[in-house]
Design a protein around this motif. Structure first.
Motif, PDB file in Angstrom:
ATOM      1  N   ALA A   1       9.298  10.501  -1.739  1.00  0.00           N
ATOM      2  CA  ALA A   1       7.430  10.397  -1.850  1.00  0.00           C
ATOM      3  C   ALA A   1       7.595  11.510  -2.542  1.00  0.00           C
ATOM      4  O   ALA A   1       6.494  11.556  -3.103  1.00  0.00           O
TER       5      ALA A   1
ATOM      6  N   VAL B   1       0.464  10.827  -0.244  1.00  0.00           N
ATOM      7  CA  VAL B   1       1.458   9.431  -0.513  1.00  0.00           C
ATOM      8  C   VAL B   1       1.808   8.579   0.841  1.00  0.00           C
ATOM      9  O   VAL B   1       2.442   7.622   1.001  1.00  0.00           O
ATOM     10  N   ARG B   2       1.435   9.526   2.305  1.00  0.00           N
ATOM     11  CA  ARG B   2       1.383   8.616   3.342  1.00  0.00           C
ATOM     12  C   ARG B   2       3.139   9.049   3.683  1.00  0.00           C
ATOM     13  O   ARG B   2       3.414   7.501   4.207  1.00  0.00           O
ATOM     14  N   THR B   3       3.544   9.865   3.744  1.00  0.00           N
ATOM     15  CA  THR B   3       4.731  10.141   4.461  1.00  0.00           C
ATOM     16  C   THR B   3       4.753   9.910   5.753  1.00  0.00           C
ATOM     17  O   THR B   3       3.790  10.812   6.152  1.00  0.00           O
ATOM     18  N   ALA B   4       5.234   9.580   6.268  1.00  0.00           N
ATOM     19  CA  ALA B   4       5.837  10.166   7.678  1.00  0.00           C
ATOM     20  C   ALA B   4       6.791   9.476   7.435  1.00  0.00           C
ATOM     21  O   ALA B   4       8.134   8.780   7.143  1.00  0.00           O
ATOM     22  N   ILE B   5       7.448  10.190   9.411  1.00  0.00           N
ATOM     23  CA  ILE B   5       8.785   9.429   9.974  1.00  0.00           C
ATOM     24  C   ILE B   5       8.250   9.952  11.412  1.00  0.00           C
ATOM     25  O   ILE B   5       7.318  10.445  12.194  1.00  0.00           O
TER      26      ILE B   5
END
Lengths: 450, 450
Positions: A408, A329-333
């Motif tokens: 997410a 789901v293209r989670t990024a931080i």
């Protein structure tokens, strides 16, 4: 004779595949991993923090050395570059980087984990001393050496406002340099919508960074010693002593393409969900495209989190097991100094063709009556007809960013904003408000659907 | 004539119902809220932090004052105690607390939001000066007054090791007192399994707290001035100047019971999922039992997060809408100084009848090579045959606790440990490891299932 698994690429995807396969099959499998560089299983993501001085030595970035892998029974060959896939002959050609000697390695199963390579636009002066990519441990060493030896070191220009660009901006600030950031998109972090990206510009400017948005570097000035002395943006020259490049990466698939393996629109290999490309041929990590569960499209999302999981999936499947990688789901931080920046799912800008809407709310990282509560902004994008959550972006103070995981998980399970509002999230005053900011956003979305 | 909604109880559940109904129906509804105390919509959970000195004044704990509610069109009557439900006559009896005057209020819809009351065991000396409950703003005022005026104030005993007990232990430490904590269960925080609770004992002892587990207070010593001077545990006397009680709460349902409304095993009202008890009769908040989605049982889980949602559900349903409260997974969090403590779902101890197992893993709050990474422990309980996540507990340093929300979301959507391992969680070195600790736990669970 044991089956032989050959892995090209010694970082997250490749070594996860190698390790999992060896652990499962033991003496029934021979595992050979070839790696062009000298390192295995290291944290690319940690390099900016190492340059900033937050990490002891480069060894701390290495999760498992070649020797440690060897003790686990994996034949790791560093300094060995794969030069050709000879798929019809079941072998690869390799070259010893130091000696230039060439040879072949036969395989029963082959894993392509060749990673991604930084985009290097054809700009004059790009190869000057002092213009650094920030992808490998060698890159980090070179930057550290330059910072230690080239004096005076006063001004840094960061070219690119993505994850690496934002992190290197923090790093160069931490090293005491004046920083200019050049971002081709209208705001840094184009993995966020521009309205959320503008919060990053504001924070950067608050820290004294000269942010040049919607602008491209057109070339580099080089002094008589061969060192970079400035970055050209149109008619203007930004004088500097060091440049960090963070213009993005693209799948490193030249070996695969030369061997006739098809790649997708983003240049990545497209394995099936078992990570299989063809019989006996597998691919994982930054060289592949992945299935975006929200938009139901192929995307290139080069992240260590995915690479590790995909590697495990291959390790299981090449040893008689059955595993699938369910997509992303293209989670990024990331972080810029004290500002946390996180995203998951679809941007508002990516929702063409959908009847999508977004809400943006302001909240605090925890109960506002406690002294250290910081502002945070949540943007929530949802499908208007169904209410399904499509994506979210968070920018805010300490504690804001990791809330993206709640969203997410909501995306993962295809929750609606109505369901999200009713989920049972943790609350105590030092941690949240009684309605968590993500639920405040869900409530705003519900109101907007009426 | 507009319909009349009468709400008993002016905190989270009651005022959420009142506010939502008024906002939806405007002049078509008359809303009267009666509250025994003088405050509305305040943060009970903030009281320990207020006593600790972290909150400016008690006003900061009040989300909305009676006057603010009145400006929104709600007829708030503070200092007004409901004394009887006369359901067959569609009215309640009330008494003005100050004057003693009695009267009746008729209703079309009645909301019971009477909350919970602290357990007060019948111990000698319980009513002495200096023995404090910690539930209302008045309680907080009394403790602050005692701390300000009664000198020397040196030793505190906390009776009870639950959320309030742990938080008051931190508070009394922050006020410079020597603290003894008396916990009847074998470890503090019996909402965690004892193995996880032991980490809290260890941390408390590290902060100089005298932790007395598996022990009960049997009475209080009172000095000549009527003030508490000690707590008896068996033959031993713990000398002290102040006592904070945190022995738990029970649903305050005396009005309901007197009116013949059935209550459950935990003493709470059991409305259906629309929060309806009977035609025109609704209940929400700490006076009700809720449906535990994991164990499929009724539980008493008195938390503001649920109360607010349940209030909203009533506000929608009494104004012609349709909303349901989907139950809870019993997510909760608190802090002891620098230790974060969180839980969701079923404890291992609650899984009798299920074929459950647990794994416990050690990790760090973020990349271990960064200097401020703290240890964290995750315990994950799962159903062995299906792999479904049943519950989780987390104890660790800053950033550990709010990860419980990932597990709460996994429980919400009934994910298996295999699915949890593959979810797309955020990673960057200052925030996590490439396998988030909750996924490290999932991997351990998967290994344990083989």
């Amino acid at each position: 004779m044991p089956r032989r698994l050959v892995v090209i690429g010694g970082d997250a995807a490749g070594m996860s595949a190698a390790s999992r396969a060896k652990r499962r099959a033991g003496d029934d499998i021979e595992v050979i991993a070839v790696e062009r560089g000298l390192w295995t299983s290291y944290s690319q993501c940690g390099i900016p923090y190492w340059i900033a001085g937050e990490v002891g030595t480069e060894d701390d970035l290495v999760a498992r050395t070649p020797d440690e892998h060897r003790r686990n029974g994996i034949d790791v060959r560093v300094g060995t570059e794969a030069t050709e896939l000879q798929l019809d002959r079941g072998r690869i050609a390799v070259r010893d980087v130091a000696s230039g000697d060439e040879s072949h390695i036969e395989y029963d199963d082959l894993v392509l984990a060749t990673g991604a390579r930084p985009v290097r636009p054809p700009l004059p002066g790009l190869d000057a001393e002092g213009v650094f990519g920030i992808q490998t441990i060698d890159h980090g060493r070179r930057v550290l050496a330059a910072l230690a030896t080239r004096r005076p070191m006063r001004r840094a220009v960061i070219v690119g406002g993505g994850f690496i660009g934002v992190e290197m901006a923090e790093t160069m600030l931490a090293r005491g340099l004046h920083v200019t950031l050049v971002s081709q998109p209208p705001q840094p972090m184009s993995t966020l919508d521009a309205d959320m990206g503008s919060l990053i510009t504001k924070s950067m400017e608050g820290h004294g960074i000269d942010v040049r948005n919607a602008t491209s570097a057109t070339g580099f000035e080089v002094d008589q010693t061969g060192c970079v002395s400035g970055v050209r943006i149109g008619d203007e020259l930004l004088e500097c002593d060091v440049v960090a490049l963070g213009i993005g990466v693209q799948p490193d698939t030249s070996l695969a393409v030369d061997a006739g393996i098809e790649v997708g629109d983003h240049g990545g290999i497209r394995p099936d969900d078992s990570m299989r490309v063809a019989d006996g041929l597998w691919a994982a990590g930054d060289c592949i495209e992945v299935h975006d569960r929200v938009l139901n499209r192929w995307k290139h999302t080069p992240l260590g989190t995915h690479a590790n999981k995909q590697g495990v999936v291959i390790g299981v499947n090449v040893t008689g097991g059955s595993a699938t990688f369910p997509g992303v789901v293209r989670t990024a931080i990331t972080r810029f100094v004290d500002l946390e920046i996180a995203r998951t799912g679809a941007l508002e800008d990516e929702c063409e063709g959908l009847d999508a809407a977004s809400v943006t709310i302001e909240a605090t990282t925890h109960a506002g009556y406690l002294p250290d509560a910081d502002p945070m902004t949540v943007k929530l994008t949802f499908d208007k007809p169904s209410g399904r959550v499509l994506g979210a972006q968070i920018v805010g103070g300490r504690g804001a960013g990791m809330r993206i995981n709640v969203l997410a998980m909501a995306l993962w399970s295809r929750l609606t904003v109505e369901e999200l509002m009713m989920t049972d999230l943790a609350y105590a005053p030092p941690f949240s408000s009684v309605w968590d900011p993500v639920q405040v956003a869900a409530r705003a979305a519900i109101a907007a659907r009426r």
